[in-house]
Design a protein around this motif. Structure first.
Motif, PDB file in Angstrom:
ATOM      1  N   LEU A 301       0.827  -1.207   0.000  1.00 48.20           N
ATOM      2  CA  LEU A 301       0.000   0.000   0.000  1.00 48.20           C
ATOM      3  C   LEU A 301       0.860   1.255   0.000  1.00 48.20           C
ATOM      4  O   LEU A 301       0.587   2.212  -0.755  1.00 48.20           O
ATOM      5  N   GLY A 302       1.895   1.256   0.810  1.00 46.59           N
ATOM      6  CA  GLY A 302       2.776   2.418   0.844  1.00 46.59           C
ATOM      7  C   GLY A 302       3.422   2.679  -0.507  1.00 46.59           C
ATOM      8  O   GLY A 302       3.481   3.833  -0.979  1.00 46.59           O
ATOM      9  N   GLN A 303       3.909   1.627  -1.141  1.00 45.30           N
ATOM     10  CA  GLN A 303       4.529   1.764  -2.463  1.00 45.30           C
ATOM     11  C   GLN A 303       3.527   2.289  -3.487  1.00 45.30           C
ATOM     12  O   GLN A 303       3.860   3.135  -4.332  1.00 45.30           O
ATOM     13  N   ALA A 304       2.290   1.782  -3.423  1.00 45.18           N
ATOM     14  CA  ALA A 304       1.264   2.223  -4.371  1.00 45.18           C
ATOM     15  C   ALA A 304       0.943   3.708  -4.188  1.00 45.18           C
ATOM     16  O   ALA A 304       0.814   4.451  -5.172  1.00 45.18           O
ATOM     17  N   LEU A 305       0.819   4.137  -2.926  1.00 42.02           N
ATOM     18  CA  LEU A 305       0.519   5.553  -2.678  1.00 42.02           C
ATOM     19  C   LEU A 305       1.625   6.452  -3.209  1.00 42.02           C
ATOM     20  O   LEU A 305       1.349   7.534  -3.763  1.00 42.02           O
ATOM     21  N   MET A 306       2.858   6.028  -3.076  1.00 40.87           N
ATOM     22  CA  MET A 306       3.977   6.834  -3.559  1.00 40.87           C
ATOM     23  C   MET A 306       4.062   6.835  -5.082  1.00 40.87           C
ATOM     24  O   MET A 306       4.645   7.754  -5.671  1.00 40.87           O
ATOM     25  N   ARG A 307       3.476   5.832  -5.717  1.00 41.16           N
ATOM     26  CA  ARG A 307       3.523   5.752  -7.184  1.00 41.16           C
ATOM     27  C   ARG A 307       2.319   6.403  -7.836  1.00 41.16           C
ATOM     28  O   ARG A 307       2.246   6.471  -9.068  1.00 41.16           O
ATOM     29  N   ARG A 308       1.360   6.870  -7.046  1.00 37.04           N
ATOM     30  CA  ARG A 308       0.180   7.485  -7.639  1.00 37.04           C
ATOM     31  C   ARG A 308       0.605   8.727  -8.428  1.00 37.04           C
ATOM     32  O   ARG A 308       1.290   9.618  -7.886  1.00 37.04           O
ATOM     33  N   PRO A 309       0.252   8.834  -9.695  1.00 37.26           N
ATOM     34  CA  PRO A 309       0.685   9.981 -10.505  1.00 37.26           C
ATOM     35  C   PRO A 309       0.251  11.323  -9.915  1.00 37.26           C
ATOM     36  O   PRO A 309       0.986  12.319 -10.008  1.00 37.26           O
ATOM     37  N   SER A 310      -0.934  11.358  -9.323  1.00 39.42           N
ATOM     38  CA  SER A 310      -1.436  12.619  -8.761  1.00 39.42           C
ATOM     39  C   SER A 310      -1.423  12.567  -7.236  1.00 39.42           C
ATOM     40  O   SER A 310      -2.371  13.016  -6.575  1.00 39.42           O
ATOM     41  N   ARG A 311      -0.319  12.013  -6.682  1.00 35.72           N
ATOM     42  CA  ARG A 311      -0.307  11.832  -5.231  1.00 35.72           C
ATOM     43  C   ARG A 311      -0.337  13.184  -4.518  1.00 35.72           C
ATOM     44  O   ARG A 311       0.217  14.188  -4.982  1.00 35.72           O
ATOM     45  N   THR A 312      -0.974  13.162  -3.372  1.00 34.01           N
ATOM     46  CA  THR A 312      -1.136  14.364  -2.573  1.00 34.01           C
ATOM     47  C   THR A 312      -0.214  14.301  -1.354  1.00 34.01           C
ATOM     48  O   THR A 312       0.410  13.269  -1.075  1.00 34.01           O
ATOM     49  N   SER A 313      -0.158  15.379  -0.631  1.00 32.68           N
ATOM     50  CA  SER A 313       0.638  15.381   0.595  1.00 32.68           C
ATOM     51  C   SER A 313       0.075  14.375   1.605  1.00 32.68           C
ATOM     52  O   SER A 313       0.811  13.781   2.390  1.00 32.68           O
ATOM     53  N   GLN A 314      -1.233  14.173   1.553  1.00 32.52           N
ATOM     54  CA  GLN A 314      -1.858  13.185   2.433  1.00 32.52           C
ATOM     55  C   GLN A 314      -1.375  11.776   2.081  1.00 32.52           C
ATOM     56  O   GLN A 314      -1.121  10.961   2.975  1.00 32.52           O
ATOM     57  N   ASP A 315      -1.238  11.487   0.777  1.00 33.59           N
ATOM     58  CA  ASP A 315      -0.705  10.189   0.337  1.00 33.59           C
ATOM     59  C   ASP A 315       0.702   9.981   0.880  1.00 33.59           C
ATOM     60  O   ASP A 315       1.041   8.897   1.378  1.00 33.59           O
ATOM     61  N   ILE A 316       1.521  11.021   0.779  1.00 30.52           N
ATOM     62  CA  ILE A 316       2.917  10.918   1.212  1.00 30.52           C
ATOM     63  C   ILE A 316       2.987  10.704   2.720  1.00 30.52           C
ATOM     64  O   ILE A 316       3.748   9.865   3.205  1.00 30.52           O
ATOM     65  N   THR A 317       2.169  11.437   3.451  1.00 31.37           N
ATOM     66  CA  THR A 317       2.165  11.283   4.913  1.00 31.37           C
ATOM     67  C   THR A 317       1.733   9.875   5.318  1.00 31.37           C
ATOM     68  O   THR A 317       2.346   9.243   6.200  1.00 31.37           O
ATOM     69  N   GLU A 318       0.667   9.370   4.669  1.00 37.69           N
ATOM     70  CA  GLU A 318       0.198   8.011   4.999  1.00 37.69           C
ATOM     71  C   GLU A 318       1.255   6.973   4.631  1.00 37.69           C
ATOM     72  O   GLU A 318       1.496   6.019   5.386  1.00 37.69           O
ATOM     73  N   ALA A 319       1.905   7.155   3.481  1.00 36.47           N
ATOM     74  CA  ALA A 319       2.936   6.207   3.059  1.00 36.47           C
ATOM     75  C   ALA A 319       4.082   6.170   4.055  1.00 36.47           C
ATOM     76  O   ALA A 319       4.596   5.089   4.399  1.00 36.47           O
ATOM     77  N   GLU A 320       4.481   7.330   4.529  1.00 34.32           N
ATOM     78  CA  GLU A 320       5.567   7.385   5.524  1.00 34.32           C
ATOM     79  C   GLU A 320       5.172   6.646   6.802  1.00 34.32           C
ATOM     80  O   GLU A 320       5.981   5.921   7.391  1.00 34.32           O
ATOM     81  N   THR A 321       3.922   6.831   7.217  1.00 35.06           N
ATOM     82  CA  THR A 321       3.429   6.126   8.411  1.00 35.06           C
ATOM     83  C   THR A 321       3.445   4.612   8.192  1.00 35.06           C
ATOM     84  O   THR A 321       3.853   3.842   9.087  1.00 35.06           O
ATOM     85  N   LEU A 322       3.040   4.174   6.998  1.00 30.63           N
ATOM     86  CA  LEU A 322       3.033   2.744   6.690  1.00 30.63           C
ATOM     87  C   LEU A 322       4.444   2.174   6.680  1.00 30.63           C
ATOM     88  O   LEU A 322       4.688   1.071   7.212  1.00 30.63           O
ATOM     89  N   PHE A 323       5.384   2.913   6.097  1.00 32.10           N
ATOM     90  CA  PHE A 323       6.774   2.421   6.034  1.00 32.10           C
ATOM     91  C   PHE A 323       7.388   2.313   7.438  1.00 32.10           C
ATOM     92  O   PHE A 323       8.194   1.419   7.715  1.00 32.10           O
TER      93      PHE A 323
END
Length: 327
Positions: A301-323
């Motif tokens: 899930l974290g990898q997918a959020l970081m690969r989203r073409p239109s990722r938002t700051s919320q995506d990045i924050t959630e990905a960091e939490t997941l990692f």
């Protein structure tokens, strides 16, 4: 009837088959071994009940007729020979289950030779043990040998059963798999599509064998990076597994993972995300928050959020939490 009668020994063959279905290979080996030993004793006692001058064609005809009860004791030895080969085939299957591949090879080779002599090359029982031997070759990582045997089985099944019989189509699917293992993807795809079309027509779209064919074709298409063609087949697999096994079954979740991975590899993160979150929730419930399956799905899930073409700051924050959880 006595415990050493032909009828009793045939019952042992049936018990051996049941033990194989129960994955009790050691018990199956004991039962089939007892049946085979008993039949060989009977063969030695009654050498005059079998006419060695019978042609294979006549013998096969007798076997079919005795199976329906229309021929009396004249072919008793023939039935005994055939039943002995059933036990030998069963011993080979039990050896495969027990990963005793050398023993399985010996049993299968003896059975192939015996059935070719007794029944002919294209009898369904001969083709069955040839198919078993081909499967053994695959387990032994010998795809070229397996392909040769599967082609022989396929030709025999087509002649004997027709091109769209489920047993023929099962061999077609095996041909697709063995060609895929050799990296011959275009040839494999032809066989895989034939298996899927035939099974859909003969068995219906929801039959497990049809779903297996669809899954095989989907994975073959993925191997060729044909993600768009594979996706509808994978969606079909998810839906069918949900109905057959339930939403939380391991087969269903594996099909969900495969679909999510395929969508992610295409860059369709928005479509993949709900599937990945479903995996996270299911794995957390069954494996715990720190289980290996949960950790793997969190990382996915974290990898997918970081690969989203239109990722938002919320995506990045959630990905960091997941990692952080993964670490």
């Amino acid at each position: 009837c006595g415990s050493d009668s032909f009828e009793a020994l045939e019952v042992l063959n049936g018990i051996g088959e049941l033990r194989l279905k129960q994955r009790r290979s050691e018990d199956a080996t004991l039962v089939y071994g007892r049946a085979l030993a008993g039949m060989r004793v009977l063969q030695a006692r009654h050498p005059d009940t079998f006419d060695p001058d019978l042609t294979r064609e006549k013998s096969a005809e007798l076997l079919r007729r005795t199976a329906s009860g229309s021929v009396p004791q004249a072919s008793a030895r023939f039935q005994l020979e055939a039943a002995s080969l059933v036990a030998l085939n069963g011993l080979g299957n039990a050896a495969v289950q027990g990963k005793e591949f050398v023993k399985a090879e010996d049993c299968y080779q003896q059975c192939v030779a015996g059935r070719k002599l007794l029944l002919g090359t294209e009898h369904e029982d001969t083709l069955k043990v040839l198919n078993d031997l081909a499967g053994l070759r695959l387990r032994e990582k010998k795809p070229v040998d397996a392909e040769r045997l599967f082609r022989q089985v396929l030709e025999g099944n087509e002649n004997l059963l027709g091109t769209n019989d489920p047993r023929t189509l099962n061999t077609v699917n095996s041909m697709a798999n063995v060609l895929k293992l050799q990296g011959r993807f275009e040839e494999a795809e032809v066989f895989a599509r034939r298996a899927l079309d035939g099974n859909t027509e003969q068995l219906g779209p929801k039959d497990p064998r049809t779903l297996n064919s669809a899954n095989s074709l989907a994975h073959l298409l993925i191997s060729q990076s044909k993600y768009a063609e594979a996706t509808p087949l994978l969606r079909q697999a998810v839906e069918a597994n949900e109905v057959r096994y339930g939403a939380a079954h391991k087969f269903t979740l594996y099909s969900v993972f495969t679909l999510a991975k395929t969508l992610s590899d295409q860059g369709s993160i928005d479509d993949a995300e709900p599937l990945i979150r479903r995996l996270v929730d299911s794995n957390t419930a069954t494996d715990g928050p720190s289980g290996q399956k949960t950790i793997t799905s969190l990382n996915f899930l974290g990898q997918a959020l970081m690969r989203r073409p239109s990722r938002t700051s919320q995506d990045i924050t959630e990905a960091e939490t997941l990692f952080r959880r993964v670490l």
